[in-house]
Design a protein around this motif. Structure first.
Motif, PDB file in Angstrom:
ATOM      1  N   ASN A 163       1.218   7.999  -0.804  1.00  0.00           N
ATOM      2  CA  ASN A 163       2.727   8.609   0.029  1.00  0.00           C
ATOM      3  C   ASN A 163       3.663   7.500  -0.430  1.00  0.00           C
ATOM      4  OD1 ASN A 163       1.320  10.891   0.372  1.00  0.00           O
ATOM      5  ND2 ASN A 163       0.527  10.094   2.379  1.00  0.00           N
ATOM      6  N   VAL A 164       3.852   6.735  -1.596  1.00  0.00           N
ATOM      7  CA  VAL A 164       4.652   5.835  -1.764  1.00  0.00           C
ATOM      8  C   VAL A 164       6.039   6.219  -2.083  1.00  0.00           C
ATOM      9  CG1 VAL A 164       5.329   3.742  -3.134  1.00  0.00           C
ATOM     10  CG2 VAL A 164       2.780   4.437  -2.934  1.00  0.00           C
ATOM     11  N   ARG A 191       1.204  -9.394   7.433  1.00  0.00           N
ATOM     12  CA  ARG A 191       2.581  -9.029   7.265  1.00  0.00           C
ATOM     13  C   ARG A 191       2.943  -9.655   5.949  1.00  0.00           C
ATOM     14  NH1 ARG A 191       2.937  -4.993   7.298  1.00  0.00           N
ATOM     15  NH2 ARG A 191       1.008  -4.846   7.912  1.00  0.00           N
ATOM     16  N   GLN A 192       2.779 -10.994   5.657  1.00  0.00           N
ATOM     17  CA  GLN A 192       3.003 -11.455   4.396  1.00  0.00           C
ATOM     18  C   GLN A 192       1.990 -11.189   3.297  1.00  0.00           C
ATOM     19  OE1 GLN A 192       4.968 -15.501   4.921  1.00  0.00           O
ATOM     20  NE2 GLN A 192       4.087 -15.401   6.828  1.00  0.00           N
ATOM     21  N   VAL A 193       0.788 -11.049   3.661  1.00  0.00           N
ATOM     22  CA  VAL A 193      -0.222 -10.984   2.492  1.00  0.00           C
ATOM     23  C   VAL A 193       0.098  -9.493   1.948  1.00  0.00           C
ATOM     24  CG1 VAL A 193      -2.185 -10.094   3.670  1.00  0.00           C
ATOM     25  CG2 VAL A 193      -2.339 -11.427   1.423  1.00  0.00           C
ATOM     26  N   ASN A 194       0.011  -8.446   2.865  1.00  0.00           N
ATOM     27  CA  ASN A 194       0.168  -7.205   2.586  1.00  0.00           C
ATOM     28  C   ASN A 194       1.540  -6.776   1.642  1.00  0.00           C
ATOM     29  OD1 ASN A 194      -1.880  -6.674   4.038  1.00  0.00           O
ATOM     30  ND2 ASN A 194      -1.026  -4.879   5.132  1.00  0.00           N
ATOM     31  N   TYR A 195       2.630  -7.709   1.998  1.00  0.00           N
ATOM     32  CA  TYR A 195       3.891  -7.514   1.478  1.00  0.00           C
ATOM     33  C   TYR A 195       3.886  -8.218  -0.178  1.00  0.00           C
ATOM     34  CZ  TYR A 195       8.986  -8.177  -0.043  1.00  0.00           C
ATOM     35  OH  TYR A 195      10.006  -8.296  -0.743  1.00  0.00           O
ATOM     36  N   TYR A 196       2.938  -9.374  -0.245  1.00  0.00           N
ATOM     37  CA  TYR A 196       2.796 -10.011  -1.683  1.00  0.00           C
ATOM     38  C   TYR A 196       2.157  -9.149  -2.343  1.00  0.00           C
ATOM     39  CZ  TYR A 196       1.377 -13.385  -4.843  1.00  0.00           C
ATOM     40  OH  TYR A 196       1.175 -14.096  -6.135  1.00  0.00           O
ATOM     41  N   TRP A 197       0.864  -8.586  -1.853  1.00  0.00           N
ATOM     42  CA  TRP A 197      -0.038  -7.658  -2.719  1.00  0.00           C
ATOM     43  C   TRP A 197       0.870  -6.664  -3.498  1.00  0.00           C
ATOM     44  CZ3 TRP A 197      -3.542 -10.180  -4.740  1.00  0.00           C
ATOM     45  CH2 TRP A 197      -4.527 -10.742  -3.741  1.00  0.00           C
ATOM     46  N   PHE A 198       1.697  -6.146  -2.554  1.00  0.00           N
ATOM     47  CA  PHE A 198       2.481  -4.734  -3.039  1.00  0.00           C
ATOM     48  C   PHE A 198       3.442  -5.316  -4.049  1.00  0.00           C
ATOM     49  CE2 PHE A 198       6.122  -1.944  -3.135  1.00  0.00           C
ATOM     50  CZ  PHE A 198       5.300  -0.550  -3.181  1.00  0.00           C
ATOM     51  N   GLU A 222       2.840   1.245   6.203  1.00  0.00           N
ATOM     52  CA  GLU A 222       3.753   0.036   5.733  1.00  0.00           C
ATOM     53  C   GLU A 222       5.060   0.189   5.294  1.00  0.00           C
ATOM     54  OE1 GLU A 222       2.240  -3.028   5.313  1.00  0.00           O
ATOM     55  OE2 GLU A 222       0.452  -2.541   6.404  1.00  0.00           O
ATOM     56  N   ARG A 223       6.082  -0.626   5.727  1.00  0.00           N
ATOM     57  CA  ARG A 223       7.482  -0.362   5.601  1.00  0.00           C
ATOM     58  C   ARG A 223       8.001  -2.040   5.001  1.00  0.00           C
ATOM     59  NH1 ARG A 223       9.293   3.419  10.369  1.00  0.00           N
ATOM     60  NH2 ARG A 223       8.413   5.244   9.655  1.00  0.00           N
ATOM     61  N   TYR A 224       8.636  -2.025   4.067  1.00  0.00           N
ATOM     62  CA  TYR A 224       9.281  -3.350   3.657  1.00  0.00           C
ATOM     63  C   TYR A 224      10.735  -3.071   3.356  1.00  0.00           C
ATOM     64  CZ  TYR A 224       4.210  -3.968   2.773  1.00  0.00           C
ATOM     65  OH  TYR A 224       2.446  -3.876   2.744  1.00  0.00           O
ATOM     66  N   GLU A 259       8.032   2.640   1.588  1.00  0.00           N
ATOM     67  CA  GLU A 259       7.245   2.879   2.655  1.00  0.00           C
ATOM     68  C   GLU A 259       5.889   3.481   1.954  1.00  0.00           C
ATOM     69  OE1 GLU A 259       8.131   5.477   6.430  1.00  0.00           O
ATOM     70  OE2 GLU A 259       7.291   6.852   5.235  1.00  0.00           O
ATOM     71  N   TYR A 260       4.772   3.349   2.608  1.00  0.00           N
ATOM     72  CA  TYR A 260       3.498   4.031   1.992  1.00  0.00           C
ATOM     73  C   TYR A 260       2.350   3.835   3.054  1.00  0.00           C
ATOM     74  CZ  TYR A 260       1.904  -0.963   1.075  1.00  0.00           C
ATOM     75  OH  TYR A 260       1.508  -2.286   1.181  1.00  0.00           O
ATOM     76  N   THR A 261       1.369   4.626   2.862  1.00  0.00           N
ATOM     77  CA  THR A 261       0.236   4.537   3.554  1.00  0.00           C
ATOM     78  C   THR A 261      -0.902   3.719   3.007  1.00  0.00           C
ATOM     79  OG1 THR A 261       0.392   6.780   4.657  1.00  0.00           O
ATOM     80  CG2 THR A 261      -1.800   5.848   4.770  1.00  0.00           C
ATOM     81  N   TYR A 262      -1.545   2.742   3.576  1.00  0.00           N
ATOM     82  CA  TYR A 262      -2.195   1.604   3.082  1.00  0.00           C
ATOM     83  C   TYR A 262      -3.625   2.045   3.790  1.00  0.00           C
ATOM     84  CZ  TYR A 262      -4.033  -3.005   1.981  1.00  0.00           C
ATOM     85  OH  TYR A 262      -4.670  -4.082   1.239  1.00  0.00           O
ATOM     86  N   THR A 263      -4.833   1.907   2.922  1.00  0.00           N
ATOM     87  CA  THR A 263      -5.992   2.100   3.445  1.00  0.00           C
ATOM     88  C   THR A 263      -6.768   1.036   2.907  1.00  0.00           C
ATOM     89  OG1 THR A 263      -5.810   4.473   3.608  1.00  0.00           O
ATOM     90  CG2 THR A 263      -8.144   3.495   3.578  1.00  0.00           C
ATOM     91  N   TYR A 264      -7.479  -0.023   3.939  1.00  0.00           N
ATOM     92  CA  TYR A 264      -7.976  -0.907   3.464  1.00  0.00           C
ATOM     93  C   TYR A 264      -9.510  -0.954   4.162  1.00  0.00           C
ATOM     94  CZ  TYR A 264      -9.696  -6.082   3.899  1.00  0.00           C
ATOM     95  OH  TYR A 264     -10.441  -7.237   3.864  1.00  0.00           O
ATOM     96  N   GLU A 265     -10.405  -0.561   3.048  1.00  0.00           N
ATOM     97  CA  GLU A 265     -11.881  -0.116   3.328  1.00  0.00           C
ATOM     98  C   GLU A 265     -12.822  -1.069   2.869  1.00  0.00           C
ATOM     99  OE1 GLU A 265     -14.569   4.082   3.588  1.00  0.00           O
ATOM    100  OE2 GLU A 265     -12.443   3.874   2.473  1.00  0.00           O
ATOM    101  N   GLN A 266     -14.043  -1.339   3.590  1.00  0.00           N
ATOM    102  CA  GLN A 266     -15.002  -2.084   3.174  1.00  0.00           C
ATOM    103  C   GLN A 266     -16.102  -1.237   2.913  1.00  0.00           C
ATOM    104  OE1 GLN A 266     -14.883  -5.790   6.383  1.00  0.00           O
ATOM    105  NE2 GLN A 266     -16.341  -4.248   6.574  1.00  0.00           N
ATOM    106  N   ALA A 267     -16.955  -1.737   2.102  1.00  0.00           N
ATOM    107  CA  ALA A 267     -18.282  -1.166   1.269  1.00  0.00           C
ATOM    108  C   ALA A 267     -18.930  -0.301   2.608  1.00  0.00           C
ATOM    109  CB  ALA A 267     -19.012  -2.042   0.409  1.00  0.00           C
TER     110      ALA A 267
END
Length: 292
Positions: free
Chosen positions: A278-279, A156-163, A97-99, A80-88
């Motif tokens: 917070n992983v 859901r799939q791409v976030n899992y893959y990146w991690f 996120e939980r996997y 489990e972790y908090t994921y922040t995806y931020e543009q410029a």
């Protein structure tokens, strides 16, 4: 459409554990001690990471081992972790996120979604990918809109893959080629191309990568990649990675994407930042916990 425009419309989330070979010098020549030394040496050889530029597949395996080893990650069961995806421009998506690794279950609760997930809404959105099925809810009500489900399925799939990238980069259907070395910011890297066989992945078009592997740590410090799903077929998107060791696993907690302009020039500052905080591993999640 320009690369920058494509990305802003919809780019959707995208130390070496040094195995000590210390050998103890012992004066005891008894058979028991000799056997112990032989056994210890054999175990060390089994754990030794093979890294051979003439066999690029060994480098791919070394990346997974240097990241903590697939068996160690598997034994942690979930994350489990908090994921922040931020543009410029400051717009961002923030999700919990939980996997679950066994079965590749992926669940995310978005409390902020200004980029990819229902940008017009401000309610909490939950996405769940379980047993190869995608479901989405907002404020406890299930959503059946096909476009929203399609976006959620991708996320859901791409976030899992990146991690999991350092462990999944060698999935079945992968082909590798060693491109030699290149020096970036004073550090020399081994370059490896990664592509996929459509017949084995089941997808007509697949992402491609050029990995920059640090030969000292055996980790991927940066890579170029394509994004055919959004019309970017060349490996021109740049991602730089920083790791944090958590429970023996090298987690890519900081990823920074750089998008080239029409002249192929990259900005000084990241176009996108993807930060994981917070992983926590081994939370005891079960598949039923991911149901909507």
């Amino acid at each position: 459409m320009k690369i920058t425009q494509i990305f802003k419309v919809g780019l959707l989330a995208i130390s070496l554990l040094l195995l000590s070979c210390n050998q103890k010098k012992q004066n005891d020549t008894s058979e028991e001690t000799t056997n112990q030394e032989v056994t210890s040496h054999e175990e060390t050889k089994e754990k030794e990471i093979i890294y051979d530029v003439n066999k690029p597949e060994t480098i791919i395996k070394a990346i997974a081992e240097a990241s903590g080893g697939w068996n160690n990650l598997w034994n942690l069961k979930d994350v489990e972790y908090t994921y922040t995806y931020e543009q410029a421009d400051g717009k961002k998506d923030v999700s919990l996120e939980r996997y679950i690794f066994d079965g590749e279950y992926s669940w995310g609760k978005y409390t902020t979604h200004q980029v990819n997930v229902l940008p017009q809404g401000d309610q909490s959105v939950i996405q769940s990918f379980a047993n190869k099925k995608i479901k989405v809810s907002m404020d406890g009500k299930e959503i059946t809109n096909k476009k929203i489900l399609g976006t959620a399925d991708f996320l859901r799939q791409v976030n899992y893959y990146w991690f999991m990238m350092n462990f999944k980069i060698g999935d079945p259907g992968t082909a590798y080629e060693y491109l030699g070395q290149e020096t970036v910011d004073g550090r020399t890297y081994d370059k490896i191309t990664v592509s996929y066989d459509p017949q084995k992945t089941g997808k007509e078009v697949n992402d491609a990568y050029i990995l920059y592997v640090n030969p000292e740590t055996k980790l991927i410090d940066q890579f170029y990649f394509s994004l055919p799903a959004w019309g970017i077929n060349e490996t021109v998107l740049l991602m730089k990675v920083k790791y944090t060791e958590i429970d023996g696993i090298q987690v890519s907690t900081h990823r920074y994407a750089y998008i080239p302009n029409e002249k192929g020039e990259y900005p000084a500052e990241p176009s996108l930042s993807e930060i994981s905080t917070n992983v926590k591993f081994n939370n005891g999640f079960k598949p039923e916990d991911f149901k909507i």
